[in-house]
Design a protein around this motif. Structure first.
Motif, PDB file in Angstrom:
ATOM      1  N   LEU A 166      -7.879 -49.190  19.686  1.00  0.00           N
ATOM      2  CA  LEU A 166      -9.132 -49.944  19.723  1.00  0.00           C
ATOM      3  C   LEU A 166      -8.817 -51.436  19.886  1.00  0.00           C
ATOM      4  O   LEU A 166      -8.214 -52.042  18.996  1.00  0.00           O
ATOM      5  N   PRO A 167      -9.241 -52.043  20.997  1.00  0.00           N
ATOM      6  CA  PRO A 167      -8.916 -53.453  21.244  1.00  0.00           C
ATOM      7  C   PRO A 167      -9.484 -54.365  20.151  1.00  0.00           C
ATOM      8  O   PRO A 167      -8.862 -55.364  19.778  1.00  0.00           O
ATOM      9  N   GLU A 168     -10.639 -53.999  19.616  1.00  0.00           N
ATOM     10  CA  GLU A 168     -11.243 -54.870  18.614  1.00  0.00           C
ATOM     11  C   GLU A 168     -10.509 -54.830  17.280  1.00  0.00           C
ATOM     12  O   GLU A 168     -10.762 -55.647  16.403  1.00  0.00           O
ATOM     13  N   LYS A 169      -9.604 -53.881  17.115  1.00  0.00           N
ATOM     14  CA  LYS A 169      -8.879 -53.806  15.840  1.00  0.00           C
ATOM     15  C   LYS A 169      -7.397 -54.159  15.965  1.00  0.00           C
ATOM     16  O   LYS A 169      -6.774 -54.584  14.996  1.00  0.00           O
ATOM     17  N   CYS A 170      -6.820 -53.927  17.139  1.00  0.00           N
ATOM     18  CA  CYS A 170      -5.375 -54.135  17.311  1.00  0.00           C
ATOM     19  C   CYS A 170      -5.004 -55.590  17.008  1.00  0.00           C
ATOM     20  O   CYS A 170      -5.643 -56.522  17.482  1.00  0.00           O
ATOM     21  N   THR A 171      -3.943 -55.769  16.190  1.00  0.00           N
ATOM     22  CA  THR A 171      -3.501 -57.129  15.870  1.00  0.00           C
ATOM     23  C   THR A 171      -2.265 -57.498  16.679  1.00  0.00           C
ATOM     24  O   THR A 171      -1.730 -58.595  16.543  1.00  0.00           O
ATOM     25  N   GLY A 172      -1.785 -56.565  17.482  1.00  0.00           N
ATOM     26  CA  GLY A 172      -0.606 -56.851  18.295  1.00  0.00           C
ATOM     27  C   GLY A 172       0.663 -56.967  17.482  1.00  0.00           C
ATOM     28  O   GLY A 172       1.501 -57.820  17.744  1.00  0.00           O
TER      29      GLY A 172
ATOM     30  N   LEU B   8       3.949 -59.108  21.361  1.00  0.00           N
ATOM     31  CA  LEU B   8       3.501 -59.620  20.081  1.00  0.00           C
ATOM     32  C   LEU B   8       2.175 -60.353  20.258  1.00  0.00           C
ATOM     33  O   LEU B   8       1.999 -61.103  21.218  1.00  0.00           O
ATOM     34  N   LYS B   9       1.238 -60.088  19.321  1.00  0.00           N
ATOM     35  CA  LYS B   9      -0.090 -60.706  19.335  1.00  0.00           C
ATOM     36  C   LYS B   9      -0.879 -60.425  20.621  1.00  0.00           C
ATOM     37  O   LYS B   9      -1.723 -61.222  21.019  1.00  0.00           O
TER      38      LYS B   9
END
Ligand code: FMN
Ligand code: SF4
Ligand code: SF4
Ligand code: FES
Lengths: 625, 154
Positions: free
Chosen positions: A545-551, A568-569
């Motif tokens: 989920l792009p809205e949750k991923c923190t990288g 990263l990020k």
């Protein structure tokens, strides 16, 4: 030995030792000495009592107080409080999940309270390699009683009156079987103990021979006296080397003691035992096949009648019973048919051992009176389902049985009720399934098993299981058609009617019972290409989920085939063409982030097509998409 | 390949030369050498005075009486439902990676064979495997790799 005021029964079964039981025993000894209590308290090492999920654990005798989840750090406090000041320690007692008050007494803990140990009476109490310990617990008193004060007919009558039915699967009345065999004129006669246990989920026969081998052997000697046999075989699967070792030891020590061999206990009754091993063929557990295997012939099952009781090994009358059936015999003789037949239900007397496995907190063997409900087994004894998941079904009876759904959780467990529910008792395996189990997949599993193990003699069994397996594979792959369900039912019923042995006649049960209770799951696979339990690999996708991923790159680093793109990020992306659906990413993504989801059916198409990783931008704690 | 030499004769002296001696003899050969060669089966047939086809037919019925070359350590991974629910595929993955063979194969140095099997009766401590006769239970990829490393050093 001086009598101590208090005895601490500390479990050193495999589970408790792994949990540090020996460190507990050291800590106890040390603190007891420190407090000068060594004349009053002794620490006694015991075997496993089955409550492994709460180890390391101990029982304080004579009070009967139970302490679990012990750590060495708890010990000084425990010793001072309980044994010096007489104040039992509540926080180390068992506390039931829903109630706040702890349960001090072991006998009041549901896990123990609902069990009744007849066959497992000596489990964890005796050293199975020492015949003296078996004898000290009333071992061979039943044999002595039979040889000195009962005629063979008395024995058979007693077993018949007890209502005992075979524990190997079919539940045939044991007394009746013995009577048929006794009535045969042909001599010699034989006794066989069936220890070829192979039902998925079941291991009670192994456990009986590993923890109390002489109980089943005493039963066999009594059986030999009753039908007039002087020779017996134990047929054990070769996967059980420890059980076999203990059988051998027991036979030689019983012979040394004059309890087996020529002129047992000075009478003119003689009885010898021999061990034969299987070699990895499940079908050899079927009685006619087992007999052929001992004879060294091709072990394809043969049509009955004649039954082995009439014509068994070498064509001679033979009584073949299961391990658990044999181990029950001495207790019935000692305590009487009246006592035994008061336990259980109208048609299923006594106790039965079940192995609780799968998605259950207290996995292991239990022994309960027949007629106990499934709910009591799963929740009171089994401690419910791990991780607060939902209980979905229990599979009983192995490949011959079926799945009993949650809606039938109040069903009493006895031979008849299980058959009515479309399953059967079988040897007592209970595989507990939670919401994450796909019932079509379960059915496929069992059909794969029977297809592997079919001896191939009957077309219905061999080709029928193959056909069922193919259709189930199609359905789980997402290639199912609506006519498939009718096909499964039709072929299933045809196999039932036309196979030579129990393996064939019962093999459709797992399919038919899941179709009966979980038809909606089959339909979801076929009509929506959706696996409701998110198990079937062809029907699921993992998605970040792009809205949750923190990288954070954790999933990327752990993905075995390297299917995850990202830096990263940056928002990470799963390359669906490379993903093997192993689920590792879902496990490693930190719970606080929970960016990875598993989807099936329509949702698989809704996955937005982000092609390349892009930087995480946080606004109000959420990422921008 | 191994040479049977006097083994069949010795075993026939021990277990007898009757039809019922067949299984115990074959089992003990497999216990020693992990599989049956054609030579061994022909020898057994001769000792028991039955046809080689009968010996072969009996052996082929049983999965443990293997007639294919097997390594010194035969690893049998339980593939049945409980072990499957508890992660047997990770165990197989680890084994295949370590031994560099697939299920059904034997390492070129004939040390290990890797096969799948049905339930071995350790379901409450799933996932479980057998190495020759020894059960190993409640496995994780880490535990399996320590166990295999130990065997590699044996
Ligand atoms: C395919 C198949 C496998 C069986 N496996 C076993 C087994 O492992 N152990 C067992 O006691 N009975 C097994 N049985 C049942 C036996 O045929 C037989 O009914 C039983 O040993 C009789 O003992 P009991 O009356 O004490 O149950 C199996 C039956 C079939 C059809
Ligand atoms: S039903 Fe199956 S296992 Fe039984 S005899 Fe026929 S083919 Fe063999
Ligand atoms: S499911 Fe497995 S293969 Fe697929 S992306 Fe996740 S870690 Fe990689
Ligand atoms: S299912 Fe693997 S040991 Fe029983």
């Amino acid at each position: 030995m001086a009598v101590r005021r208090i005895e601490l029964m500390l479990c050193t079964g495999t589970g408790c030792v792994a949990g540090g039981a020996f460190r507990i025993s050291e800590a106890l000894e040390k603190e007891i000495q420190k407090q000068g209590l060594e004349k009053e308290i002794s620490v006694i090492i015991t075997g496993c009592n089955g409550f492994c999920g709460h180890g390391p654990l101990m029982l304080v005798q004579p009070d009967g107080i139970f302490y679990g989840f012990l750590t060495p750090e708890d010990i000084p406090f425990l010793v001072q409080e309980h044994f010096l000041k007489g104040r039992p320690v509540k926080k180390l007692m068992f506390s039931p999940p829903e109630k706040k008050e702890p349960v001090p007494l072991l006998s009041e803990i549901p896990f123990f309270k609902k069990q009744l140990l007849i066959v497992l009476r000596n489990r964890g109490i005796i050293d199975p390699e020492k015949i003296d310990e078996y004898i000290a617990r009333d071992g061979f008193t039943a044999l002595e009683k039979v040889l000195t004060s009962m005629t063979p007919d008395d024995v058979i009558n007693e077993i018949t009156r007890s209502g005992l039915r075979g524990r190997g699967g079919a539940g045939f009345p044991t007394g009746t079987k013995w009577k048929i065999c006794r009535a045969e004129q042909k001599m010699p006669k034989y006794i066989i103990c069936n220890c070829d246990e192979g039902d998925p989920g079941a291991f009670m026969d192994r456990s009986v021979f590993e923890s109390d081998p002489l109980s089943a052997m005493e039963g066999m000697i009594i059986g030999g006296y009753a039908i007039g046999a002087s020779h017996g075989y134990i047929y054990a699967r070769s996967e059980y080397p420890l059980a076999i070792k203990r059988m051998n030891l027991s036979i030689s020590s019983a012979k040394d003691y004059g309890l087996m061999g020529k002129n047992i206990l000075g009478t003119d009754f003689s009885f010898d035992l021999e061990i034969r091993q299987g070699s990895g063929a499940f079908v050899c557990g079927e009685e006619t096949s087992l007999i052929l295997s001992i004879e060294g012939r091709g072990p394809e099952p043969i049509q009955r009648p004649p039954f082995p009781a009439q014509s068994g090994i070498w064509g001679c009358p033979t009584v073949i019973n299961n391990v658990e059936t044999w181990a029950t015999i001495p207790v019935i003789i000692n305590r009487g048919a009246d006592w035994f037949s008061k336990i259980g239900t109208e048609t299923s007397k006594g106790t039965k051992i079940f192995s609780l496995v799968g998605k259950i907190n207290n996995a292991g063997l239990i022994e309960v009176p027949m007629g106990i409900t499934l709910k009591e087994i799963v929740y009171d004894i089994g401690g419910g389902i791990p991780d607060n998941k939902k209980f979905k079904a229990v599979q009983t009876g192995g490949p011959s049985g079926g799945c009993i759904p949650y809606s039938m959780i109040d069903i009493p467990i006895d031979f008849e009720s299980l058959i009515e529910a479309g399953s059967m008792m079988g040897s007592g395996g209970m595989i507990v399934m939670d919401e994450d189990t796909c019932m079509v997949d379960v059915a496929k599993f069992f059909i794969q098993f029977t297809n592997d193990e079919s001896c191939g003699k009957c077309t219905t069994c061999r080709d029928g299981s193959e056909a069922l397996h193919k259709v189930l594979t199609d359905i789980t792959n997402g290639d199912g058609k609506e006519v498939d369900l009718e096909f499964l039912e039709e072929v299933g019923n045809a196999i039932k009617d036309a196979s030579a042995c129990g393996l064939g006649t019962t093999l459709p049960n797992p399919v038919l019972s899941t179709l009966k209770y979980f038809r909606d799951e089959y339909e979801a696979h076929i009509k929506e290409r959706r696996c409701p339990a998110l198990v079937c690999k062809n029907l699921i996708k993992y998605y970040i989920l792009p809205e949750k991923c923190t990288g954070c790159k954790l999933c990327l680093k752990n993905c075995p085939p390297g299917a995850i793109k990202g830096e990263l990020k940056h928002i990470h992306i799963i390359d669906q063409s490379k993903c093997t659906k192993c689920g590792t990413c879902l496990d490693v993504c930190p719970p606080k982030v929970s960016a990875i989801i598993k989807v099936s059916g329509k949702e698989m198409e809704n996955i937005t097509g982000i092609e390349e990783p892009y930087p995480v931008k946080r606004k109000g704690g959420k990422n921008e998409t | 390949m191994y040479q049977v030499g006097n083994l069949v004769k010795e075993l026939s002296d021990k277990h007898g030369r009757m039809r019922e001696s067949l299984m115990p003899i074959l089992q003990e050969i497999v216990q020693k050498h992990n599989y049956l060669t054609d030579e061994a089966m022909v020898e057994v047939a001769r000792e028991l005075d039955i046809s080689a086809a009968e010996v072969y037919g009996t052996a082929s019925f049983y999965t443990f009486l293997d007639t294919q070359v097997k390594g010194k350590y035969v690893i049998r991974v339980c593939k049945t439902i409980t072990c499957s629910m508890k992660g047997k595929s990770d165990i197989i993955q680890t084994l295949e990676d370590m031994l560099k063979i697939k299920i059904g194969e034997t390492t070129t140095d004939k040390q290990f064979s890797l096969i799948e099997t049905n339930c071995i009766g350790w379901c409450h401590k799933a996932p479980a495997i057998l190495i020759n006769e020894m059960p190993y239970t409640e496995l994780t990829p880490e535990k399996v790799s320590t166990i295999i490393k130990d065997y590699m050093q044996k």
